[in-house]
Design an enzyme around this catalytic site. Sequence first.
Site, short mmCIF file in Angstrom:
data_model
loop_
_atom_site.label_atom_id
_atom_site.label_comp_id
_atom_site.label_asym_id
_atom_site.label_seq_id
_atom_site.Cartn_x
_atom_site.Cartn_y
_atom_site.Cartn_z
N CYS A 101 -0.54 5.84 7.08
CA CYS A 101 -1.73 5.37 7.91
C CYS A 101 -1.47 4.46 9.13
CB CYS A 101 -2.66 4.62 6.61
SG CYS A 101 -4.17 3.81 7.28
N CYS B 240 -11.41 -10.41 21.91
CA CYS B 240 -10.57 -9.78 20.80
C CYS B 240 -9.52 -9.00 21.39
CB CYS B 240 -11.41 -8.62 20.00
SG CYS B 240 -12.15 -7.21 21.29
N ASP C 128 -18.73 -12.90 24.53
CA ASP C 128 -18.14 -12.44 23.37
C ASP C 128 -18.09 -11.07 23.64
OD1 ASP C 128 -16.64 -11.56 21.19
OD2 ASP C 128 -18.32 -11.96 19.67
N CYS D 134 -3.02 -0.64 8.65
CA CYS D 134 -2.35 -2.09 8.41
C CYS D 134 -0.82 -1.74 8.77
CB CYS D 134 -2.54 -2.30 6.98
SG CYS D 134 -4.02 -2.45 6.39
N CYS E 219 0.72 -1.21 0.00
CA CYS E 219 0.04 0.00 0.00
C CYS E 219 0.83 1.31 0.09
CB CYS E 219 -0.84 -0.14 1.24
SG CYS E 219 -2.01 1.56 1.25
N GLU F 169 -27.54 -7.77 25.54
CA GLU F 169 -26.80 -7.14 24.80
C GLU F 169 -26.99 -5.61 25.50
OE1 GLU F 169 -24.23 -4.69 22.99
OE2 GLU F 169 -24.15 -6.76 22.61
N CYS G 190 -7.31 1.92 -0.92
CA CYS G 190 -7.38 1.24 0.28
C CYS G 190 -7.78 -0.13 0.08
CB CYS G 190 -8.35 1.81 1.29
SG CYS G 190 -8.38 0.79 2.94
N GLN H 279 -19.34 -8.39 12.52
CA GLN H 279 -17.98 -8.82 12.35
C GLN H 279 -17.33 -8.39 11.09
OE1 GLN H 279 -15.57 -9.63 14.36
NE2 GLN H 279 -16.32 -10.91 15.80
N TYR I 206 -23.37 -10.46 25.44
CA TYR I 206 -22.72 -9.65 24.59
C TYR I 206 -22.99 -10.12 23.20
CZ TYR I 206 -19.96 -8.82 28.91
OH TYR I 206 -19.64 -8.67 30.10
#
Length: 482
Positions: free
Chosen positions: A84, A436, A409, A87, A78, A360, A187, A310, A339
């Site tokens: 940026c 995560c 989650d 990534c 990229c 939630e 992108c 997601q 969640y």
Amino acid sequence: MSRNRKAGTVTIIPNLSIIDIAEEGKGVGKADELVIFVDKAVPGDVVDVRIVKKKKNFAEAVIESLNTASELRTDPFCQHFGTCGGCKWQHMGYDSQLKFKHKNVEAALQRLAKIDTSAMEPILGSAENKYYRNKLEYTFSNKRWLSKQDMAERPEDLEGPNEDLEMNALGFHVPLRFDKILDVQHCYLQAEPSNSIRNSVRTYALNNGLSFYDLRNHEGALRNLIIRTSSTGEVMVAVVFAYVEQVQADGLMEFLKVNFPQITSLLYIINQKKNDTIFDQEVITYSGRDHIFEEMNGLKFKIGVKSFYQTNSDQAHELYKITKEFAGFSGDELVYDLYTGAGTIANFVAGSVKRVVGIEYVPTAIEDAKFNSALNEIDNTIFYAGDMKDILTRDFIAEHGKPDVVITDPPRAGMHADVVERLLEMEAEKIVYVSCNAATQARDLALLKEKYEVVRIKPVDMFPHTQHVENVVLLKFTGSSN
């Protein structure tokens, strides 16, 4: 290693060997027992670094000179890499990225939860590591980030701003600079028509005199651009305006409608608040529906501009299959899905269990969850909106029954201590913990060890070329301290 040298007040450390990579994605080196985190360094590099921040036991640095390049390095694909913040691992081969993500999850579980990871399963890589996202949000700004080339081309005798430079930008925030936006040309995160839409909107705005938002003074017409795509081929575009005349808004929306007929949901929002959040803002449908549909495993999911889903659709399917496999359903289980978001996991497993209870915090997400159950003719789910620690009470459990399996989650912050305590009281036979953030997951697992043992661990890479990674853990009830 040579001794440190100081250039004025600048500390340069020469020939620093990068020996590891930290959870936040920076390379790690050591100089005289001082741990140094180096931005954009890769294990195996030998670099001269400049210290930018120093604490008692560690320092942060940037590369001044790459003396020996690691064998793990690769050329970023990229043009915006390095500026940026999206990534940060593009300069490292994907197989190496997976290796270090796996290692970081393992280290967090060992260090913070004292968990035996000897049977940890290999990380599942993403089949696609370009154009894998289904949602991107861009920011308009009249304060474009100036590149080194921009600065080099500035006339030496010029005083004040360079009026010849285009200062409007549509793209991403530069790390640590809330008011500076990188003007993105291409992108690699989202497939077409994402790049074409963004670039066309920028061109239209410049040609038609629409002002770009001033992030410091809170003025200007154009604020954000949200693009969502789906596996069904549907496209959602939402333009967030600030201080705009209706004729200007209508002009841009009609331009998008005419030039991008593949847009199935064309929306706009007027947000004049100081912050960018749109959850409390009215969404106006200009053309098409106010939502798009996503499909997974034979199920359809309604996705609105405010919906959580997601962002890597294909890999989300793999994540949910692993979650379901870990749970090992027999068909007669009562499942609590904590969640639950828009009920994606709840609806995904509903056909394999007796009943699913989803909880939630966000009310609009729960409305989506209920809609998705009805859309798929699923009648064994029930959903509740509210703060997890307030909803998941002894009375709630007495009313709905003790779960056989809990799927949780949580967000990056992990579970509230009261929720962990309630899980220990419930004594479900199995808990499948999807996370995560391995560090907060490890913190919670350390508490759950009072009555549970970890029996399976599998990381899943949802975000190639970043340091982020999901991790799925299966816990089984033992009834005693472990």
